[in-house]
Design a protein around this motif. Sequence first.
Motif, short mmCIF file in Angstrom:
data_model
loop_
_atom_site.label_atom_id
_atom_site.label_comp_id
_atom_site.label_asym_id
_atom_site.label_seq_id
_atom_site.Cartn_x
_atom_site.Cartn_y
_atom_site.Cartn_z
N LEU A 8 0.83 -1.20 0.00
CA LEU A 8 0.00 0.00 0.00
C LEU A 8 0.87 1.25 0.00
O LEU A 8 1.78 1.39 0.82
CB LEU A 8 -0.93 0.01 1.21
CG LEU A 8 -1.99 -1.09 1.24
CD1 LEU A 8 -2.75 -1.07 2.56
CD2 LEU A 8 -2.94 -0.96 0.06
N HIS A 9 0.58 2.16 -0.92
CA HIS A 9 1.26 3.45 -1.02
C HIS A 9 0.18 4.52 -0.91
O HIS A 9 -0.62 4.68 -1.85
CB HIS A 9 2.04 3.56 -2.33
CG HIS A 9 3.10 2.52 -2.46
ND1 HIS A 9 4.30 2.59 -1.81
CD2 HIS A 9 3.10 1.36 -3.15
CE1 HIS A 9 5.01 1.53 -2.09
NE2 HIS A 9 4.32 0.75 -2.90
N TRP A 10 0.16 5.22 0.22
CA TRP A 10 -0.90 6.18 0.51
C TRP A 10 -0.63 7.49 -0.20
O TRP A 10 0.41 8.11 -0.02
CB TRP A 10 -1.04 6.36 2.02
CG TRP A 10 -1.48 5.08 2.66
CD1 TRP A 10 -0.69 4.13 3.22
CD2 TRP A 10 -2.81 4.59 2.71
NE1 TRP A 10 -1.45 3.07 3.63
CE2 TRP A 10 -2.77 3.33 3.33
CE3 TRP A 10 -4.04 5.09 2.29
CZ2 TRP A 10 -3.91 2.56 3.56
CZ3 TRP A 10 -5.18 4.32 2.52
CH2 TRP A 10 -5.10 3.08 3.15
N GLN A 11 -1.60 7.93 -0.97
CA GLN A 11 -1.49 9.20 -1.68
C GLN A 11 -2.24 10.30 -0.95
O GLN A 11 -1.98 11.48 -1.18
CB GLN A 11 -2.06 9.04 -3.11
CG GLN A 11 -1.26 8.02 -3.89
CD GLN A 11 -2.10 7.26 -4.91
OE1 GLN A 11 -3.32 7.23 -4.85
NE2 GLN A 11 -1.42 6.62 -5.84
N HIS A 12 -3.16 9.92 -0.07
CA HIS A 12 -3.98 10.90 0.62
C HIS A 12 -4.46 10.28 1.93
O HIS A 12 -4.82 9.10 1.97
CB HIS A 12 -5.18 11.24 -0.28
CG HIS A 12 -6.19 12.12 0.36
ND1 HIS A 12 -6.05 13.48 0.44
CD2 HIS A 12 -7.37 11.83 0.98
CE1 HIS A 12 -7.10 13.99 1.07
NE2 HIS A 12 -7.90 13.01 1.40
N TRP A 13 -4.41 11.07 3.02
CA TRP A 13 -4.94 10.61 4.32
C TRP A 13 -5.28 11.86 5.11
O TRP A 13 -4.38 12.61 5.50
CB TRP A 13 -3.88 9.78 5.04
CG TRP A 13 -4.39 9.07 6.27
CD1 TRP A 13 -4.81 9.64 7.44
CD2 TRP A 13 -4.52 7.66 6.46
NE1 TRP A 13 -5.20 8.69 8.33
CE2 TRP A 13 -5.02 7.46 7.76
CE3 TRP A 13 -4.25 6.57 5.66
CZ2 TRP A 13 -5.27 6.18 8.28
CZ3 TRP A 13 -4.49 5.31 6.17
CH2 TRP A 13 -4.99 5.12 7.47
N ASP A 14 -6.56 12.12 5.30
CA ASP A 14 -6.94 13.29 6.09
C ASP A 14 -8.08 12.92 7.04
O ASP A 14 -8.34 11.74 7.26
CB ASP A 14 -7.28 14.49 5.19
CG ASP A 14 -8.56 14.33 4.39
OD1 ASP A 14 -9.40 13.46 4.70
OD2 ASP A 14 -8.73 15.10 3.42
N GLY A 15 -8.76 13.91 7.56
CA GLY A 15 -9.80 13.68 8.55
C GLY A 15 -11.08 13.07 8.02
O GLY A 15 -11.95 12.68 8.79
N ARG A 16 -11.21 12.97 6.68
CA ARG A 16 -12.44 12.42 6.10
C ARG A 16 -12.23 11.19 5.25
O ARG A 16 -13.07 10.29 5.22
CB ARG A 16 -13.15 13.50 5.28
CG ARG A 16 -13.62 14.67 6.13
CD ARG A 16 -14.40 15.70 5.35
NE ARG A 16 -13.79 16.00 4.06
CZ ARG A 16 -14.48 16.23 2.95
NH1 ARG A 16 -15.79 16.21 2.97
NH2 ARG A 16 -13.86 16.50 1.82
N THR A 17 -11.12 11.14 4.51
CA THR A 17 -10.89 10.02 3.58
C THR A 17 -9.40 9.69 3.51
O THR A 17 -8.55 10.48 3.92
CB THR A 17 -11.38 10.36 2.16
OG1 THR A 17 -10.65 11.49 1.69
CG2 THR A 17 -12.87 10.63 2.11
N ALA A 18 -9.13 8.54 2.94
CA ALA A 18 -7.75 8.12 2.66
C ALA A 18 -7.76 7.32 1.37
O ALA A 18 -8.74 6.60 1.08
CB ALA A 18 -7.18 7.30 3.81
N VAL A 19 -6.68 7.46 0.59
CA VAL A 19 -6.60 6.75 -0.70
C VAL A 19 -5.20 6.19 -0.87
O VAL A 19 -4.21 6.88 -0.62
CB VAL A 19 -6.92 7.70 -1.89
CG1 VAL A 19 -6.77 6.96 -3.22
CG2 VAL A 19 -8.30 8.30 -1.75
N ALA A 20 -5.14 4.93 -1.31
CA ALA A 20 -3.85 4.27 -1.56
C ALA A 20 -3.96 3.41 -2.80
O ALA A 20 -5.04 3.02 -3.23
CB ALA A 20 -3.46 3.39 -0.37
#
Length: 157
Positions: free
Chosen positions: A78-90
């Motif tokens: 898994l390589h996370w491109q986005h992780w914030d208080g509402r969503t995360a994307v990898a």
Amino acid sequence: MRKNTVGTAVTLCAAALLTAGLGTASAAPATSPAAAHGAQAQRQPRQPVLVDCAFQPQARPDAFILACGDGNSRLASLHWQHWDGRTAVARGVNLVNDCKPYCAAGKFHSYPVVVRLAHPEPWKKRPQVRQFTQLSLTFTGARPAGYDRVVTLPLWS
């Protein structure tokens, strides 16, 4: 008499060292409010977490088991491109056991996926921590037989 003098000197030195050690410990400064807040922030992540099969909070894990009972479906690389208080994307791969002729003798196949985490809510085990409660897999190439292109799963708490 010399024997008693040496024994007394050793006893006094030991008592002095013990007293000095206790004095140092009790005289140590209290943790500053800023340091205490920093330590608390580390224990209580502000951003939502992903709760694993052992009920441990994870942030940006490089792997994650989807099938806790038997491990026959898991995410890896898994390589996370986005992780914030509402969503995360990898981006990563879903390793799925074909269970042919049965799961113990089956073979794992790798399928590229985009992983999306959503719907953070307070974690039942630690209400001060928010956890993602939904995981979606989008298969970007081949996918296991019977799977839709997008699979959405509720996450345990």
